[in-house]
Write a protein that holds these residues in place. Structure first.
Motif, PDB file in Angstrom:
ATOM      1  N   MET A 197       0.860  -1.185   0.000  1.00  0.00           N
ATOM      2  CA  MET A 197       0.000   0.000   0.000  1.00  0.00           C
ATOM      3  C   MET A 197       0.892   1.229   0.000  1.00  0.00           C
ATOM      4  O   MET A 197       1.559   1.515   0.994  1.00  0.00           O
TER       5      MET A 197
ATOM      6  N   ARG B  94       3.985  -6.325   3.170  1.00  0.00           N
ATOM      7  CA  ARG B  94       4.378  -7.508   3.936  1.00  0.00           C
ATOM      8  C   ARG B  94       5.540  -8.182   3.229  1.00  0.00           C
ATOM      9  O   ARG B  94       5.544  -8.315   2.020  1.00  0.00           O
TER      10      ARG B  94
ATOM     11  N   PHE C 151       4.856   1.472  15.087  1.00  0.00           N
ATOM     12  CA  PHE C 151       4.327   0.116  15.183  1.00  0.00           C
ATOM     13  C   PHE C 151       5.414  -0.933  15.389  1.00  0.00           C
ATOM     14  O   PHE C 151       5.139  -2.116  15.425  1.00  0.00           O
TER      15      PHE C 151
ATOM     16  N   TYR D 220       7.650  -1.923  13.372  1.00  0.00           N
ATOM     17  CA  TYR D 220       7.863  -2.761  12.192  1.00  0.00           C
ATOM     18  C   TYR D 220       9.205  -2.390  11.583  1.00  0.00           C
ATOM     19  O   TYR D 220       9.601  -1.228  11.606  1.00  0.00           O
TER      20      TYR D 220
ATOM     21  N   PRO E  28      -3.057   2.711  16.326  1.00  0.00           N
ATOM     22  CA  PRO E  28      -3.267   3.278  14.996  1.00  0.00           C
ATOM     23  C   PRO E  28      -4.547   4.088  14.881  1.00  0.00           C
ATOM     24  O   PRO E  28      -5.541   3.797  15.539  1.00  0.00           O
TER      25      PRO E  28
ATOM     26  N   LEU F 181      -5.395  -2.205   5.561  1.00  0.00           N
ATOM     27  CA  LEU F 181      -4.687  -1.299   6.474  1.00  0.00           C
ATOM     28  C   LEU F 181      -4.842  -1.750   7.918  1.00  0.00           C
ATOM     29  O   LEU F 181      -3.891  -1.715   8.707  1.00  0.00           O
TER      30      LEU F 181
ATOM     31  N   ALA G 117      -5.410  -4.757   8.957  1.00  0.00           N
ATOM     32  CA  ALA G 117      -4.575  -5.946   9.116  1.00  0.00           C
ATOM     33  C   ALA G 117      -3.127  -5.525   9.327  1.00  0.00           C
ATOM     34  O   ALA G 117      -2.428  -6.046  10.187  1.00  0.00           O
ATOM     35  N   PHE G 118      -2.703  -4.527   8.553  1.00  0.00           N
ATOM     36  CA  PHE G 118      -1.315  -4.073   8.655  1.00  0.00           C
ATOM     37  C   PHE G 118      -1.043  -3.399   9.995  1.00  0.00           C
ATOM     38  O   PHE G 118      -0.117  -3.751  10.708  1.00  0.00           O
ATOM     39  N   VAL G 119      -1.835  -2.422  10.348  1.00  0.00           N
ATOM     40  CA  VAL G 119      -1.507  -1.633  11.544  1.00  0.00           C
ATOM     41  C   VAL G 119      -1.950  -2.292  12.834  1.00  0.00           C
ATOM     42  O   VAL G 119      -1.342  -2.092  13.872  1.00  0.00           O
ATOM     43  N   GLY G 120      -3.046  -3.041  12.740  1.00  0.00           N
ATOM     44  CA  GLY G 120      -3.619  -3.473  14.006  1.00  0.00           C
ATOM     45  C   GLY G 120      -3.610  -4.947  14.222  1.00  0.00           C
ATOM     46  O   GLY G 120      -3.923  -5.421  15.323  1.00  0.00           O
ATOM     47  N   ALA G 121      -3.273  -5.708  13.236  1.00  0.00           N
ATOM     48  CA  ALA G 121      -3.432  -7.151  13.315  1.00  0.00           C
ATOM     49  C   ALA G 121      -2.985  -7.745  14.642  1.00  0.00           C
ATOM     50  O   ALA G 121      -3.738  -8.505  15.237  1.00  0.00           O
TER      51      ALA G 121
END
Ligand SMILES: [Zn+2]
Ligand SMILES: [Zn+2]
Lengths: 274, 329, 329, 274
Positions: B88, B108, B154, B156, D172, D252, D254-258
């Motif tokens: 994204m 990912r 986050f 990451y 997030p 999003l 899934a990405f930020v909060g998963a």
């Protein structure tokens, strides 16, 4: 500047009595042109007399890449400037305020940043950190020292990281840009000051005028990349004439560092939250 | 006039390309018309093999510069599309503009969330004009920093792909603080509280590269280059003769092997024989494996240890002479 | 046509100004020529006094709007020059431009280091054109934030002087993220890890004011205003009639007294009879005393307590109706 | 949009069969114009069916200033929208991902932010914080609610502060700007998202077009302050068509909060270092 009783001002072309020029801190009395200074001259007009205690005087660049004629150029520069490298660092006071101060020397291979300049600047930052003193650096540099290849580029990371730690510790760092401050030095410590000052008319920029003109295929305005131009573009805090620099720095040091400068108060300052 | 002649290395490369085309043509004809051409092809294949060995066994630094700039070399979007899923793209620095020369994305990698940044060089003129040949403005670096802050929030990892001739040397870029943007990124990456892995895939052009190349692990493709100044620029300044770029390329020690020896690069990622563009899939596999390995190793390091190691790594870079005339620490 | 006539309040104000000038003139003549004029002056003085009482005892909200916009009202540079020493102005957002509409400075207040920010309105047309009438661009707010970060780094208090018609409504300001800049400042001020004292000295124009007006103590001069929209704008939108600004001024509850009652302003700083510009020194003395008192009180509060208090203060602002149809927390 | 079998597209002027328009999430099948949605419609097309649990349904603004005809306008808006206020907040899932979601309603007094809107947004942020859920807000607003005077301005501070705490906690926040998002809402929570999305063609800006044109005495270009314009100016992350919004948000989230959405993993996340 060649020796002699008279000096010719490169801007207004007037002949100036050399003694008068020196008295005026090498600022032209006719047109206010700020002549370039050596690192030694810079420290002399900035620090309190006899207050300078040099760090790492014996530290110099070597020739890590085996680059054609680099050792000769280094030797020449050392002979000419009577310095081991393009930066002088050490402790010194300004109107009594204690600092760790560095000054780059444009007369030493264009003030270029090789491993030794990076190392000395990083050590200066680390010592300022260890002693909880404000850091002050006068830049005057054409950029990275290409004879050291990527190792010179890595000095951008080394010095910026060291100043990052200083910042995290809540310690002040003042950057003064002198003519010229360009290339790698701008893309590292020179632009990372809490407060950034510059001398009037100093050339300040990342890319060179010629490269930019070739890229955009236009002539640049006369004042492009001057200190005054950068001030207007929001990149600098203050443009300060040389004759007022010491007092400006003294006030800034009083402001940012005063609580830490009295020898009695040596308790650690609270950690800054960036 | 001799200076304008293509370099011997480039000559060899072109000869090889011509030969390969001829071999391909013969093979196609053989398939299409069921004509046996083995006898015709054999000497060409042999000659091509000789040329390949000649060129790629010990490519000169200047030849490596050509490989690094090869127009068909895999680009950021190729790596991103192959190595990552759920990409994204993030746009803009929230200050001035979205810079297409520098890409930032959430993605990912092997199923794990990462933030990817990189120079977005194109493969043809149209792409390159749209993306300014991968030369960012300050807003590109500021977008990258914004994306890295998200990664930090986050926790990451950041993966940064480096491939740029350099930061854009234009008047507006200067006016908007190119130097400040680069300095800021370098400093913030040196203390970003999350793992950062850098892959230099093509041209690592000076400060414009370093602005997104400070990391815990800096990997470099075998035929990428990383240099403080372009060989042409170096030759022009030192010898007032841009055509001596070949000499400058050798002098600057800009190859992955050299930089690994100098401690600037942590690992050299081998390329397929002849360069990444000759077998992109093999290149992607190599990069994938290396990224996976480094991310895995970094993931387990406590953040304060990671930051200390990163600091010490850059702190040690460079070579100095030190007289023991005074005692230091 | 009636709408264009000056308001009665303004009429009274002009009458008073004329009278005062006349009295001055007579007194000067008396001194210069040693002519007694007491008999001539007495009725004028009496009439002036009546007018003053009439106007300033219970000035209407609209009259207060005029006072807040008064061209001779003390400006940021007056406060700075009088209340502070060792003033060192900081320039630029390090991103795009130095915005003269918003000033940031290092200074000392009663000998203590502080960081001062404020809208830099001028007193005459020339100053106002140079400083865009105190209406900042995004870069003004970003400069202010940079200065506040310095204050935070050194744990020095921030003093913010608010006096703006609003953020500049221009196309370039929009393009460079006026909304983002204001939102960012509001958020960062709500959690800035150092005390923040705000003084609303003149016009507190909506988001353009709030962008530097989130603080632990918000003080407001008696005849300053603070409003979500200008009375003219409000009247134009609600009644399609900008000349009903007087009514809108009353409806908007924009005076210091109103806002103190609503909990938006922590303290109202009384002005000299007739407004701050009639006795600037008295105004400076009032502001100095209040600043000193609040800074003193805030200095001793632990930072986490300070931040919690600041959060709770803004968290409570507003009036709502809540049905107890569901249980909440 | 008036009731009836056919709806007229305000952009392309075509008559569209209303059922078809609804099926297409009120995006014009001819010209892709994104019709404005009510808050209820927004949540319906965004959240998993029956997953929405509303917060603070009974919370509404009052008339703190005694502002002429404000109570009447409030009542009218409440009657028209069948909502108590200009924002709906609550918990809901998107393709299974748990969120705290809010949606402003432009049909309720222009989506203006008074005390109640500010309170509900702040509470939503605080609940997202307390439950360690991602916050998602769809904005559609003309700005502050002037009938509440400075109290409405203070909602900028209240909501921004609450979102600041969310950010400090490493949680997030996704902001989606719908047509129109202007004024006070842009100068607070709408522009504070970790990721900012917008619907195509949405009007996004701080000052109104007319005010700007009066100020600069020029006509503005047609696309000024559109989502696409803002994307180019670096102010937004993505412009996402309504028909793809749910899947974009899901990815999003899934990405930020998963890591925080699986009910088992409820240990606190590490605090973020801004
Ligand atoms: Zn001169
Ligand atoms: Zn249509």
């Amino acid at each position: 500047m060649p020796a002699g009783i008279w000096a010719k001002c490169p801007r207004c072309r007037n002949l100036i009595y050399r003694k008068e020029l020196e008295r005026n801190l090498k600022v032209c009395p006719k047109c206010s042109y700020h002549h370039r200074l050596t690192a030694v001259e810079r420290l002399e007009i900035t620090l309190d007399e006899n207050s300078f205690q040099e760090y790492d005087a014996g530290l110099a660049s070597t020739d890590p890449l085996g680059f054609e004629s680099y050792p000769d150029k280094l030797s020449e520069a050392q002979a000419k400037t009577e310095q081991a490298e393009a930066v002088l660092t050490g402790e010194g006071t300004i109107e009594g305020w204690r600092t760790v101060t560095g000054a780059l020397d444009f007369y030493f291979m264009g003030g270029s940043m090789g491993s030794a300049v990076g190392e000395k600047v990083a050590r200066a930052a680390e010592r300022a950190h260890a002693q909880r003193l404000p850091l002050l650096i006068f830049s005057a540099s054409g950029g990275a020292r290409m004879q050291e290849g990527v190792l010179s580029l890595m000095q951008l990371a080394k010095t910026s990281a060291a100043i990052g730690r200083l910042h995290d510790a809540g310690l002040p760092y003042l950057s003064v840009m002198c003519d010229p401050t360009t290339g790698g030095v701008t893309a590292s410590f020179a632009f990372l000051g809490d407060v950034i000052l510059a001398e009037p008319g100093a050339l300040i920029g990342f890319a060179g005028r010629r490269v930019i003109e070739q890229t955009i295929r236009r002539k640049l305005p006369e004042d492009f990349q001057t200190a005054e131009f950068c001030l207007q573009k929001g990149l600098l805090d203050m443009v300060v004439p040389r004759t007022e620099m010491r007092s400006a720095l003294s006030r800034l040091l009083a402001f940012v560092g005063a609580p830490r400068l009295v020898p009695v108060q040596i308790e650690p300052a609270p950690a800054a939250q960036p | 006039m001799t200076e304008r002649r293509p370099s011997p290395a480039a000559d060899l490369d072109r000869q090889l390309a011509d030969l390969e085309q001829e071999i391909d043509r013969l093979r196609r004809r053989s398939r299409e018309h069921s004509v046996p051409v083995d006898a015709e092809i054999a000497p060409l294949v042999e000659r091509a093999e000789q040329l390949r060995v000649q060129i790629y066994t010990h490519p000169s630094p200047w030849h490596i510069v050509q490989l690094a700039r090869q127009s068909q070399r895999p680009r950021l979007l190729d790596f991103l599309g192959t190595l990552c899923s759920d990409v994204m793209e993030l746009h803009g620095d929230r200050l001035y503009r979205d810079d297409p020369a520098l890409l930032a994305a959430l993605a990912r990698f092997n199923g794990q969330p990462v933030v990817v940044i990189g120079h977005n060089k194109g493969k043809d003129t149209k792409e390159n004009i749209a993306r300014n040949f991968g030369m960012p403005y300050p807003e590109g670096y500021r977008k990258a920093l914004r994306a890295m802050r998200l990664a930090e929030k986050f926790r990451y990892p950041v993966i940064s792909f480096v491939d740029t001739p350099g930061a854009y040397p234009g008047d507006e870029a200067e006016e908007r603080g190119q130097a400040e943007a680069i300095a800021r990124n370098i400093q913030e990456m040196s203390r970003l509280r999350t793992p950062v892995v850098v892959v230099i895939t093509g041209e690592g052009g000076s400060g414009g590269a370093l602005a997104i190349a400070v990391g815990d692990a800096v990997l470099m493709l075998q035929y990428a280059v990383y240099t403080v100044i372009s060989p042409e620029g170096c030759a022009a300044i030192l010898w007032h003769d841009a055509s001596r770029a070949r000499d400058a390329a050798a002098a600057l020690k800009l190859t992955a092997e050299d930089l690994h020896a100098l401690g600037v690069v942590d690992e050299v990622l081998p390329e397929p024989f002849g360069g990444a563009h000759r077998d992109p899939d093999a290149t992607f596999a190599t990069v994938r494996e290396a990224l996976q390995r480094h991310l895995q190793a970094l993931r387990t390091v406590p953040i304060e240890v990671l930051l200390d190691r990163r600091y010490e790594k850059y702190r040690r870079m460079g070579r100095i002479l030190e007289e023991s005339t005074q005692s230091i620490e």
